[in-house]
Design an enzyme around this catalytic site. Structure first.
Site, PDB file in Angstrom:
ATOM      1  N   SER A  18      23.499  49.715  -8.552  1.00 41.03           N
ATOM      2  CA  SER A  18      22.174  49.379  -9.783  1.00 41.03           C
ATOM      3  C   SER A  18      23.127  47.998 -10.790  1.00 41.03           C
ATOM      4  O   SER A  18      23.783  48.288 -11.011  1.00 41.03           O
ATOM      5  CB  SER A  18      21.392  50.250 -10.310  1.00 41.03           C
ATOM      6  OG  SER A  18      20.946  51.212  -9.661  1.00 41.03           O
ATOM      7  N   ILE A  19      22.210  47.030 -10.566  1.00 44.59           N
ATOM      8  CA  ILE A  19      22.904  45.678 -11.800  1.00 44.59           C
ATOM      9  C   ILE A  19      23.390  46.365 -13.290  1.00 44.59           C
ATOM     10  O   ILE A  19      23.639  46.296 -13.675  1.00 44.59           O
ATOM     11  CB  ILE A  19      21.051  44.621 -12.224  1.00 44.59           C
ATOM     12  CG1 ILE A  19      21.304  43.844 -10.893  1.00 44.59           C
ATOM     13  CG2 ILE A  19      21.481  43.350 -12.943  1.00 44.59           C
ATOM     14  CD1 ILE A  19      20.658  43.184 -10.979  1.00 44.59           C
ATOM     15  N   VAL A  65       9.879  55.751 -17.909  1.00 47.47           N
ATOM     16  CA  VAL A  65       9.001  54.675 -19.560  1.00 47.47           C
ATOM     17  C   VAL A  65       7.018  54.165 -19.090  1.00 47.47           C
ATOM     18  O   VAL A  65       6.686  53.850 -20.498  1.00 47.47           O
ATOM     19  CB  VAL A  65       9.512  52.840 -19.747  1.00 47.47           C
ATOM     20  CG1 VAL A  65      11.338  52.912 -19.301  1.00 47.47           C
ATOM     21  CG2 VAL A  65       9.502  52.846 -17.710  1.00 47.47           C
ATOM     22  N   TYR A 155       7.631  37.418  -3.556  1.00 52.05           N
ATOM     23  CA  TYR A 155       7.673  38.049  -4.832  1.00 52.05           C
ATOM     24  C   TYR A 155       6.613  38.266  -4.763  1.00 52.05           C
ATOM     25  O   TYR A 155       6.599  38.871  -6.777  1.00 52.05           O
ATOM     26  CB  TYR A 155       9.154  37.404  -4.962  1.00 52.05           C
ATOM     27  CG  TYR A 155       9.698  37.869  -6.370  1.00 52.05           C
ATOM     28  CD1 TYR A 155      10.176  38.668  -6.270  1.00 52.05           C
ATOM     29  CD2 TYR A 155       9.473  37.188  -7.745  1.00 52.05           C
ATOM     30  CE1 TYR A 155      11.131  39.555  -7.173  1.00 52.05           C
ATOM     31  CE2 TYR A 155      10.251  38.389  -8.728  1.00 52.05           C
ATOM     32  CZ  TYR A 155      11.297  39.091  -8.968  1.00 52.05           C
ATOM     33  OH  TYR A 155      11.690  40.269  -9.634  1.00 52.05           O
ATOM     34  N   LYS A 162       7.933  39.141 -13.863  1.00 54.11           N
ATOM     35  CA  LYS A 162       8.570  38.573 -14.621  1.00 54.11           C
ATOM     36  C   LYS A 162       8.517  37.328 -15.258  1.00 54.11           C
ATOM     37  O   LYS A 162       9.398  37.056 -16.420  1.00 54.11           O
ATOM     38  CB  LYS A 162       9.926  37.684 -13.519  1.00 54.11           C
ATOM     39  CG  LYS A 162      10.217  39.070 -12.316  1.00 54.11           C
ATOM     40  CD  LYS A 162      10.948  40.182 -13.012  1.00 54.11           C
ATOM     41  CE  LYS A 162      11.993  41.457 -12.453  1.00 54.11           C
ATOM     42  NZ  LYS A 162      12.545  41.828 -13.747  1.00 54.11           N
ATOM     43  N   ILE A 191      20.744  40.340  -4.857  1.00 58.71           N
ATOM     44  CA  ILE A 191      21.227  41.199  -5.525  1.00 58.71           C
ATOM     45  C   ILE A 191      20.718  42.504  -4.316  1.00 58.71           C
ATOM     46  O   ILE A 191      19.821  43.549  -4.990  1.00 58.71           O
ATOM     47  CB  ILE A 191      21.955  42.060  -6.348  1.00 58.71           C
ATOM     48  CG1 ILE A 191      22.391  40.772  -7.087  1.00 58.71           C
ATOM     49  CG2 ILE A 191      23.775  43.055  -6.155  1.00 58.71           C
ATOM     50  CD1 ILE A 191      23.193  41.013  -8.096  1.00 58.71           C
ATOM     51  N   THR A 193      19.833  45.543  -3.365  1.00 56.29           N
ATOM     52  CA  THR A 193      19.924  46.892  -4.826  1.00 56.29           C
ATOM     53  C   THR A 193      18.245  47.853  -3.835  1.00 56.29           C
ATOM     54  O   THR A 193      17.475  46.769  -3.383  1.00 56.29           O
ATOM     55  CB  THR A 193      19.823  47.112  -5.701  1.00 56.29           C
ATOM     56  OG1 THR A 193      18.308  45.870  -5.856  1.00 56.29           O
ATOM     57  CG2 THR A 193      20.617  46.480  -7.030  1.00 56.29           C
ATOM     58  N   LEU A 194      18.133  49.278  -4.957  1.00 57.52           N
ATOM     59  CA  LEU A 194      17.238  49.768  -4.157  1.00 57.52           C
ATOM     60  C   LEU A 194      16.121  49.430  -4.460  1.00 57.52           C
ATOM     61  O   LEU A 194      15.013  49.162  -3.380  1.00 57.52           O
ATOM     62  CB  LEU A 194      17.516  51.150  -5.058  1.00 57.52           C
ATOM     63  CG  LEU A 194      17.041  52.535  -4.625  1.00 57.52           C
ATOM     64  CD1 LEU A 194      17.636  53.042  -2.998  1.00 57.52           C
ATOM     65  CD2 LEU A 194      17.423  53.557  -5.505  1.00 57.52           C
TER      66      LEU A 194
HETATM   67  P1  NAP Z   1      17.342  49.581  -8.982  1.00 57.07           P
HETATM   68  O1  NAP Z   1      18.557  49.701  -9.057  1.00 57.07           O
HETATM   69  O2  NAP Z   1      16.893  49.949  -7.763  1.00 57.07           O
HETATM   70  O3  NAP Z   1      17.093  49.813  -9.979  1.00 57.07           O
HETATM   71  C1  NAP Z   1      15.581  49.566 -10.880  1.00 57.07           C
HETATM   72  C2  NAP Z   1      15.691  50.272 -11.848  1.00 57.07           C
HETATM   73  O4  NAP Z   1      13.622  50.413 -12.592  1.00 57.07           O
HETATM   74  C3  NAP Z   1      15.802  51.880 -11.865  1.00 57.07           C
HETATM   75  O5  NAP Z   1      17.438  52.754 -12.169  1.00 57.07           O
HETATM   76  C4  NAP Z   1      14.358  52.656 -11.444  1.00 57.07           C
HETATM   77  O6  NAP Z   1      14.876  53.980 -11.472  1.00 57.07           O
HETATM   78  C5  NAP Z   1      14.044  51.959 -12.610  1.00 57.07           C
HETATM   79  N1  NAP Z   1      12.460  52.202 -12.997  1.00 57.07           N
HETATM   80  C6  NAP Z   1      11.729  51.947 -11.975  1.00 57.07           C
HETATM   81  N2  NAP Z   1      10.301  53.047 -12.924  1.00 57.07           N
HETATM   82  C7  NAP Z   1      10.671  53.272 -13.801  1.00 57.07           C
HETATM   83  C8  NAP Z   1      10.465  53.866 -14.412  1.00 57.07           C
HETATM   84  N3  NAP Z   1       8.726  54.136 -14.461  1.00 57.07           N
HETATM   85  N4  NAP Z   1      11.197  54.809 -15.485  1.00 57.07           N
HETATM   86  C9  NAP Z   1      12.206  54.225 -16.070  1.00 57.07           C
HETATM   87  N5  NAP Z   1      12.943  53.449 -15.066  1.00 57.07           N
HETATM   88  C10 NAP Z   1      11.995  52.929 -13.848  1.00 57.07           C
HETATM   89  O7  NAP Z   1      17.845  47.533  -9.122  1.00 57.07           O
HETATM   90  P2  NAP Z   1      18.008  46.478  -9.751  1.00 57.07           P
HETATM   91  O8  NAP Z   1      18.099  44.860  -9.224  1.00 57.07           O
HETATM   92  O9  NAP Z   1      19.600  46.455 -10.358  1.00 57.07           O
HETATM   93  O10 NAP Z   1      17.081  46.060 -11.163  1.00 57.07           O
HETATM   94  C11 NAP Z   1      17.687  46.475 -11.776  1.00 57.07           C
HETATM   95  C12 NAP Z   1      16.590  44.693 -12.808  1.00 57.07           C
HETATM   96  O11 NAP Z   1      16.931  43.848 -12.399  1.00 57.07           O
HETATM   97  C13 NAP Z   1      14.923  44.754 -12.444  1.00 57.07           C
HETATM   98  O12 NAP Z   1      14.624  44.544 -13.468  1.00 57.07           O
HETATM   99  C14 NAP Z   1      14.748  43.875 -11.549  1.00 57.07           C
HETATM  100  O13 NAP Z   1      13.684  43.444 -10.989  1.00 57.07           O
HETATM  101  C15 NAP Z   1      15.604  42.965 -11.830  1.00 57.07           C
HETATM  102  N6  NAP Z   1      16.569  41.897 -10.472  1.00 57.07           N
HETATM  103  C16 NAP Z   1      16.510  42.445  -9.894  1.00 57.07           C
HETATM  104  C17 NAP Z   1      17.800  41.572  -9.213  1.00 57.07           C
HETATM  105  C18 NAP Z   1      17.758  42.296  -7.840  1.00 57.07           C
HETATM  106  O14 NAP Z   1      17.720  41.156  -6.267  1.00 57.07           O
HETATM  107  N7  NAP Z   1      18.244  42.774  -7.295  1.00 57.07           N
HETATM  108  C19 NAP Z   1      17.110  39.885  -9.576  1.00 57.07           C
HETATM  109  C20 NAP Z   1      17.539  39.398 -10.464  1.00 57.07           C
HETATM  110  C21 NAP Z   1      16.887  40.656 -11.717  1.00 57.07           C
HETATM  111  P3  NAP Z   1      15.115  54.567 -10.190  1.00 57.07           P
HETATM  112  O15 NAP Z   1      15.430  54.315  -9.192  1.00 57.07           O
HETATM  113  O16 NAP Z   1      15.146  55.966 -10.761  1.00 57.07           O
HETATM  114  O17 NAP Z   1      12.905  55.096 -10.028  1.00 57.07           O
END
Ligand code: NAP
Length: 274
Positions: A18-19, A65, A155, A162, A191, A193-194
């Protein structure tokens, strides 16, 4: 130790990819005291070793949340265990599958509402509930993506979320500046990630970004973690309302790069292939 004496909470660690984990690591390395959250019992078990790793097994709280009572309970736990805090990381997003593939105009109101609630409104709600325990020199950070500014295949609904999140960052920054609270976003490059696994053809996004970004690579959670730590620290004391790109420069490109062969002839690196 850039973060020595700082305390904060990081929401959005699903695993070590995760980020938010990258941000937590960078903050810990620089001396911050960190609390983390988990979504539900299933994730509590999975994340317990991660909390141990980050040295915050005693500051490890539930927070879905979509449940206002869990955000309120988080504030109570943080206040009891940490007193005042100096930073919040909101690294959370969710959209139902139908919002991340296919025809955009077919998205249902239900999917739209869920994505906006979890991915955007939650930032406002978390900041409002935690404001009484935020110090008057504090920093809030959220995570965005370029798909909120320009069209990115698949997306779809998350792009709309976003865009709203980036504008929410600016309005919160203005509103909370008078209370000594800064609010910024990082727009990270793709990146694996999940959350990213839910986006159609994500592998192609990764290839495209690495091929066409000025730095010719993809970013890592450590890259985002270090930049995030800067935005949470006093090094960025006069920065607020910003969307800071950590994307190897991809966002500045209007067209694919020109490359040159041995004879100096130019060609466009279409699809990353010369
Ligand atoms: P990630 O590891 O899957 O993290 C996303 C997180 O959001 C998870 O911990 C997930 O929890 C949580 N979440 C979802 N629903 C929720 C809820 N109701 N209450 C609390 N937590 C909740 O993926 P990530 O890529 O690091 O994403 C983190 C952020 O970075 C997101 O805003 C994503 O849009 C943004 N982002 C990602 C990328 C990329 O390419 N990966 C690029 C730019 C921005 P659970 O897994 O426990 O459900």
């Amino acid at each position: 130790m850039i973060m020595k004496g700082k305390k904060g909470v990081i929401l959005g660690i699903a695993n070590k990819k995760s980020i938010a984990y990258g941000i937590a690591q960078a903050c810990r390395e620089q001396g911050a005291e960190v609390a983390i959250t988990f979504l539900n019992e299933r994730f509590e078990k999975k994340l317990a070793p991660v909390a141990e790793d980050l040295g915050c097994a005693d500051k490890f709280y539930p927070c879905d949340v979509s449940k206002p009572e869990e955000i309120k309970a988080l504030k109570e736990s943080l206040e009891k265990d940490m007193g005042q805090i100096d930073f919040i990381v909101h690294s959370i997003a969710f959209a139902p599958k139908e919002g991340l593939t296919g025809r955009f105009y077919e998205i249902s109101k239900d999917a739209f509402d869920i994505a906006m609630d979890i991915s955007v409104y939650s930032l406002i709600e978390i900041v409002r509930e935690l404001k009484p325990i935020l110090s008057n020199n504090s920093s809030v950070l959220t995570l965005s993506y370029y798909g909120g500014v320009k069209y990115i295949p698949n997306y779809n609904l998350m792009g709309v979320a976003k865009a709203a999140l980036e504008m929410t960052t600016r309005y919160l920054a203005e509103d909370l500046g008078r209370d000594g609270i800064r609010v910024n976003a990082i727009s990270a490059g793709p990146i694996k990630t999940l959350a990213a696994a839910g986006i159609g053809e994500f592998g192609f996004m990764l290839k495209w970004n690495a091929a066409h970004a000025p730095l010719k690579k993809n970013v890592t959670i450590q890259d985002v973690g270090n930049s995030g730590m800067y935005l949470l620290s006093d090094l960025s004391a006069s920065v607020t309302g910003e969307v800071h790109y950590v994307d190897a420069g991809f966002n500045i490109m209007g067209m694919p790069s020109v490359s040159f062969d041995e004879d100096g002839r130019q060609s466009i690196a279409w699809n990353g292939e010369k």
